[in-house]
Design a protein around this motif. Structure first.
Motif, PDB file in Angstrom:
ATOM      1  N   ILE A 286      44.826  28.316  43.016  1.00  0.00           N
ATOM      2  CA  ILE A 286      43.748  27.965  43.942  1.00  0.00           C
ATOM      3  C   ILE A 286      44.280  27.120  45.096  1.00  0.00           C
ATOM      4  O   ILE A 286      43.771  27.206  46.217  1.00  0.00           O
ATOM      5  CB  ILE A 286      42.560  27.276  43.237  1.00  0.00           C
ATOM      6  N   GLU A 287      45.321  26.334  44.859  1.00  0.00           N
ATOM      7  CA  GLU A 287      45.938  25.572  45.949  1.00  0.00           C
ATOM      8  C   GLU A 287      46.489  26.511  47.003  1.00  0.00           C
ATOM      9  O   GLU A 287      46.291  26.296  48.211  1.00  0.00           O
ATOM     10  CB  GLU A 287      47.059  24.677  45.403  1.00  0.00           C
ATOM     11  N   ARG A 288      47.186  27.555  46.569  1.00  0.00           N
ATOM     12  CA  ARG A 288      47.791  28.507  47.512  1.00  0.00           C
ATOM     13  C   ARG A 288      46.728  29.217  48.335  1.00  0.00           C
ATOM     14  O   ARG A 288      46.866  29.399  49.555  1.00  0.00           O
ATOM     15  CB  ARG A 288      48.630  29.545  46.757  1.00  0.00           C
ATOM     16  N   ILE A 289      45.659  29.662  47.664  1.00  0.00           N
ATOM     17  CA  ILE A 289      44.636  30.452  48.346  1.00  0.00           C
ATOM     18  C   ILE A 289      43.862  29.604  49.354  1.00  0.00           C
ATOM     19  O   ILE A 289      43.536  30.075  50.453  1.00  0.00           O
ATOM     20  CB  ILE A 289      43.682  31.084  47.309  1.00  0.00           C
ATOM     21  N   LEU A 290      43.584  28.344  49.017  1.00  0.00           N
ATOM     22  CA  LEU A 290      42.865  27.478  49.941  1.00  0.00           C
ATOM     23  C   LEU A 290      43.765  26.946  51.052  1.00  0.00           C
ATOM     24  O   LEU A 290      43.308  26.712  52.174  1.00  0.00           O
ATOM     25  CB  LEU A 290      42.227  26.314  49.183  1.00  0.00           C
ATOM     26  N   ALA A 291      45.052  26.765  50.759  1.00  0.00           N
ATOM     27  CA  ALA A 291      45.966  26.203  51.756  1.00  0.00           C
ATOM     28  C   ALA A 291      46.071  27.079  52.994  1.00  0.00           C
ATOM     29  O   ALA A 291      46.128  26.580  54.115  1.00  0.00           O
ATOM     30  CB  ALA A 291      47.352  25.992  51.139  1.00  0.00           C
ATOM     31  N   VAL A 292      46.098  28.406  52.812  1.00  0.00           N
ATOM     32  CA  VAL A 292      46.228  29.294  53.969  1.00  0.00           C
ATOM     33  C   VAL A 292      45.006  29.198  54.879  1.00  0.00           C
ATOM     34  O   VAL A 292      45.083  29.511  56.069  1.00  0.00           O
ATOM     35  CB  VAL A 292      46.470  30.756  53.521  1.00  0.00           C
ATOM     36  N   ALA A 293      43.891  28.730  54.341  1.00  0.00           N
ATOM     37  CA  ALA A 293      42.676  28.537  55.130  1.00  0.00           C
ATOM     38  C   ALA A 293      42.562  27.103  55.649  1.00  0.00           C
ATOM     39  O   ALA A 293      41.554  26.756  56.276  1.00  0.00           O
ATOM     40  CB  ALA A 293      41.444  28.879  54.292  1.00  0.00           C
ATOM     41  N   GLY A 294      43.565  26.282  55.376  1.00  0.00           N
ATOM     42  CA  GLY A 294      43.518  24.894  55.816  1.00  0.00           C
ATOM     43  C   GLY A 294      42.568  24.036  55.016  1.00  0.00           C
ATOM     44  O   GLY A 294      42.102  22.994  55.491  1.00  0.00           O
ATOM     45  N   LEU A 295      42.297  24.433  53.759  1.00  0.00           N
ATOM     46  CA  LEU A 295      41.313  23.731  52.931  1.00  0.00           C
ATOM     47  C   LEU A 295      41.889  23.278  51.593  1.00  0.00           C
ATOM     48  O   LEU A 295      41.151  23.062  50.636  1.00  0.00           O
ATOM     49  CB  LEU A 295      40.092  24.628  52.694  1.00  0.00           C
ATOM     50  N   GLY A 296      43.196  23.133  51.513  1.00  0.00           N
ATOM     51  CA  GLY A 296      43.817  22.792  50.244  1.00  0.00           C
ATOM     52  C   GLY A 296      44.007  21.308  49.996  1.00  0.00           C
ATOM     53  O   GLY A 296      44.507  20.912  48.946  1.00  0.00           O
ATOM     54  N   ALA A 297      43.567  20.466  50.928  1.00  0.00           N
ATOM     55  CA  ALA A 297      43.881  19.038  50.833  1.00  0.00           C
ATOM     56  C   ALA A 297      43.298  18.368  49.596  1.00  0.00           C
ATOM     57  O   ALA A 297      43.883  17.427  49.055  1.00  0.00           O
ATOM     58  CB  ALA A 297      43.390  18.317  52.092  1.00  0.00           C
ATOM     59  N   LEU A 298      42.144  18.823  49.140  1.00  0.00           N
ATOM     60  CA  LEU A 298      41.479  18.163  48.011  1.00  0.00           C
ATOM     61  C   LEU A 298      41.511  19.011  46.746  1.00  0.00           C
ATOM     62  O   LEU A 298      40.657  18.859  45.868  1.00  0.00           O
ATOM     63  CB  LEU A 298      40.034  17.813  48.376  1.00  0.00           C
ATOM     64  N   THR A 299      42.476  19.881  46.637  1.00  0.00           N
ATOM     65  CA  THR A 299      42.634  20.697  45.434  1.00  0.00           C
ATOM     66  C   THR A 299      43.832  20.200  44.639  1.00  0.00           C
ATOM     67  O   THR A 299      44.890  19.924  45.203  1.00  0.00           O
ATOM     68  CB  THR A 299      42.823  22.179  45.792  1.00  0.00           C
ATOM     69  N   GLY A 300      43.661  20.078  43.337  1.00  0.00           N
ATOM     70  CA  GLY A 300      44.753  19.600  42.499  1.00  0.00           C
ATOM     71  C   GLY A 300      44.376  19.615  41.029  1.00  0.00           C
ATOM     72  O   GLY A 300      43.416  20.268  40.610  1.00  0.00           O
ATOM     73  N   VAL A 312      36.393  13.234  50.107  1.00  0.00           N
ATOM     74  CA  VAL A 312      35.576  14.359  50.567  1.00  0.00           C
ATOM     75  C   VAL A 312      34.892  14.044  51.891  1.00  0.00           C
ATOM     76  O   VAL A 312      34.827  14.886  52.793  1.00  0.00           O
ATOM     77  CB  VAL A 312      34.529  14.761  49.500  1.00  0.00           C
ATOM     78  N   ASP A 313      34.393  12.823  52.044  1.00  0.00           N
ATOM     79  CA  ASP A 313      33.678  12.466  53.268  1.00  0.00           C
ATOM     80  C   ASP A 313      34.541  12.694  54.507  1.00  0.00           C
ATOM     81  O   ASP A 313      34.088  13.276  55.502  1.00  0.00           O
ATOM     82  CB  ASP A 313      33.235  10.998  53.225  1.00  0.00           C
ATOM     83  N   SER A 314      35.806  12.254  54.458  1.00  0.00           N
ATOM     84  CA  SER A 314      36.676  12.388  55.626  1.00  0.00           C
ATOM     85  C   SER A 314      37.122  13.826  55.837  1.00  0.00           C
ATOM     86  O   SER A 314      37.265  14.282  56.978  1.00  0.00           O
ATOM     87  CB  SER A 314      37.894  11.471  55.484  1.00  0.00           C
ATOM     88  N   GLU A 315      37.323  14.576  54.761  1.00  0.00           N
ATOM     89  CA  GLU A 315      37.798  15.952  54.901  1.00  0.00           C
ATOM     90  C   GLU A 315      36.682  16.902  55.325  1.00  0.00           C
ATOM     91  O   GLU A 315      36.948  17.929  55.960  1.00  0.00           O
ATOM     92  CB  GLU A 315      38.401  16.436  53.576  1.00  0.00           C
ATOM     93  N   ARG A 316      35.435  16.575  55.009  1.00  0.00           N
ATOM     94  CA  ARG A 316      34.315  17.461  55.337  1.00  0.00           C
ATOM     95  C   ARG A 316      34.221  17.758  56.832  1.00  0.00           C
ATOM     96  O   ARG A 316      33.758  18.817  57.232  1.00  0.00           O
ATOM     97  CB  ARG A 316      32.981  16.842  54.874  1.00  0.00           C
ATOM     98  N   THR A 317      34.667  16.803  57.643  1.00  0.00           N
ATOM     99  CA  THR A 317      34.550  16.996  59.089  1.00  0.00           C
ATOM    100  C   THR A 317      35.357  18.181  59.593  1.00  0.00           C
ATOM    101  O   THR A 317      35.066  18.720  60.654  1.00  0.00           O
ATOM    102  CB  THR A 317      34.998  15.727  59.835  1.00  0.00           C
ATOM    103  N   GLY A 318      36.357  18.590  58.845  1.00  0.00           N
ATOM    104  CA  GLY A 318      37.185  19.722  59.273  1.00  0.00           C
ATOM    105  C   GLY A 318      36.788  21.051  58.670  1.00  0.00           C
ATOM    106  O   GLY A 318      37.426  22.076  58.947  1.00  0.00           O
ATOM    107  N   LEU A 319      35.715  21.063  57.846  1.00  0.00           N
ATOM    108  CA  LEU A 319      35.347  22.287  57.134  1.00  0.00           C
ATOM    109  C   LEU A 319      34.922  23.397  58.086  1.00  0.00           C
ATOM    110  O   LEU A 319      35.375  24.542  57.958  1.00  0.00           O
ATOM    111  CB  LEU A 319      34.225  21.989  56.136  1.00  0.00           C
ATOM    112  N   GLU A 320      34.058  23.091  59.031  1.00  0.00           N
ATOM    113  CA  GLU A 320      33.557  24.123  59.939  1.00  0.00           C
ATOM    114  C   GLU A 320      34.697  24.773  60.717  1.00  0.00           C
ATOM    115  O   GLU A 320      34.771  26.003  60.810  1.00  0.00           O
ATOM    116  CB  GLU A 320      32.534  23.532  60.905  1.00  0.00           C
ATOM    117  N   ALA A 321      35.601  23.964  61.259  1.00  0.00           N
ATOM    118  CA  ALA A 321      36.717  24.509  62.033  1.00  0.00           C
ATOM    119  C   ALA A 321      37.627  25.362  61.157  1.00  0.00           C
ATOM    120  O   ALA A 321      38.127  26.405  61.598  1.00  0.00           O
ATOM    121  CB  ALA A 321      37.516  23.374  62.673  1.00  0.00           C
ATOM    122  N   ALA A 322      37.829  24.938  59.902  1.00  0.00           N
ATOM    123  CA  ALA A 322      38.698  25.697  58.999  1.00  0.00           C
ATOM    124  C   ALA A 322      38.106  27.063  58.672  1.00  0.00           C
ATOM    125  O   ALA A 322      38.810  28.077  58.647  1.00  0.00           O
ATOM    126  CB  ALA A 322      38.939  24.900  57.714  1.00  0.00           C
TER     127      ALA A 322
END
Length: 343
Positions: A286-300, A312-322
């Motif tokens: 799941i880390e690999r699949i989300l990383a290519v979309a720029g969304l792997g920062a909070l997966t582990g 999550v609060d700080s990372e959410r701001t980048g969700l729409e752009a990703a």
């Protein structure tokens, strides 16, 4: 118009399997192909999750599907998207499938493999990828690790990122009362610290935990999770994938985050505006699949979820752009397919 032949098969009770194939089928249609679909053995529940092909054809007999491919000029053989698990020291594709592809190429046709992902990267080093796949007109992997391990092709996000709501239709953060949770039935049960961390995230964000199962076999675990997390299990109205898709997307659209070890729960959550908080006993896929979309920062790993949940609060701001960037990359891949079909 080129005739494209594809077998979009998957696990009958797994919504993620039909969701990613729906993305592939829509892309082929948008690229200008007449799509010939082989669905031997798939239930009506699974088929309901695939798009209606107004100018295509459906086959339940593989022989008829192959004969149709031999009856049209310059056919296009489309390798099924999704996870592949080639065996170490063995050829891939299997010899019978490779021969099917070779016959298409000999007749002036071509092969497309878009959206593949390797289950085991270490095994890939010894796999003998057939030249008919290596030299296909287009090869695209859904994560960089798969591409690097295979040694050929390009990379684009999973087809499922193309599905879901427009980012302009997403609910605001204040209109998301849930934290959605769904875990695989076939993995170890998380420990007490994980339970506490998920409860703590919901309390801090003022959300209610809602558990769902977008794979039927996950339902008993979803019920159990709801009990121990002091949440609610939200069951789907039926096992049909179209009903299930509407149901889980409806939950994710009202969720601040999706906590899961299912790649497509995380992807579908992201496409509805819920941040994907990936957590697993073995998170590498799941880390690999989300990383290519720029969304792997909070997966582990399950063990470190508390610290990741705090971000999550700080990372959410980048969700729409990703999500927008992922959809643009998939559109670019669709354009590449169109270019190949026009050759």
């Amino acid at each position: 118009m080129r005739d494209a032949f594809v077998q979009p098969s998957g696990q009958d009770d797994n919504l993620g399997d039909s969701a990613l194939r729906a993305g592939l089928l829509r892309a082929l249609t948008h690229a200008g192909a007449r799509v010939h679909v082989h669905l031997l053995g798939q239930t009506s529940d699974y088929v309901s999750g695939l798009p209606h092909l107004s100018n295509g054809a459906l086959y339940t007999d593989r022989k008829g599907w192959l004969l149709s491919a031999e009856s049209v000029p310059r056919p296009v053989y489309v390798v099924n998207a999704g996870e592949i698990s080639p065996h170490a020291d063995q050829p891939y594709p299997q010899p019978d499938r490779a021969r099917e592809m070779e016959r298409v190429v000999r007749r002036g046709g071509l092969v497309i493999a878009a959206g593949l992902g390797l289950k085991d990267l270490e095994t890939a080093a010894t796999v003998r990828f057939d030249s008919v796949l290596r030299e296909a007109a287009l090869v695209s992997w859904r994560d960089s690790g798969s591409r690097d391990a295979a040694g050929f092709g390009r990379v684009a996000p999973d087809w499922a990122f193309a599905e879901g709501s427009s980012t302009s239709a997403w609910r605001t953060e204040g209109d998301r009362p849930y934290t959605a949770v769904t875990l695989r039935f076939d993995r170890p049960w998380p420990d007490d610290s994980w339970i506490s961390a998920v409860r703590g995230f919901a309390k801090r964000t003022g959300t209610t935990i809602a558990t769902v199962a977008q794979v039927a076999r996950d339902a008993p675990r979803a019920v159990q999770l709801a009990e121990v997390l002091n949440g609610h299990y939200l069951g789907a109205p039926s096992t049909r994938h179209d009903d299930l898709d509407r149901h889980v997307r409806g939950v994710y659209a009202r969720s601040l985050a999706v906590v899961s070890d299912r790649a497509h729960a995380l992807i579908m959550g992201a496409t509805e505006g819920a941040y994907p908080l990936g957590t697993a006993s073995d998170p590498q896929k799941i880390e690999r699949i989300l990383a290519v979309a720029g969304l792997g920062a909070l997966t582990g790993h399950h063990d470190s979820i508390a610290g990741r949940a705090d971000r999550v609060d700080s990372e959410r701001t980048g969700l729409e752009a990703a999500v927008q960037a992922s959809r643009a990359a998939i559109q670019s891949l669709t354009t590449r397919i169109r270019g190949v079909l026009d050759l």
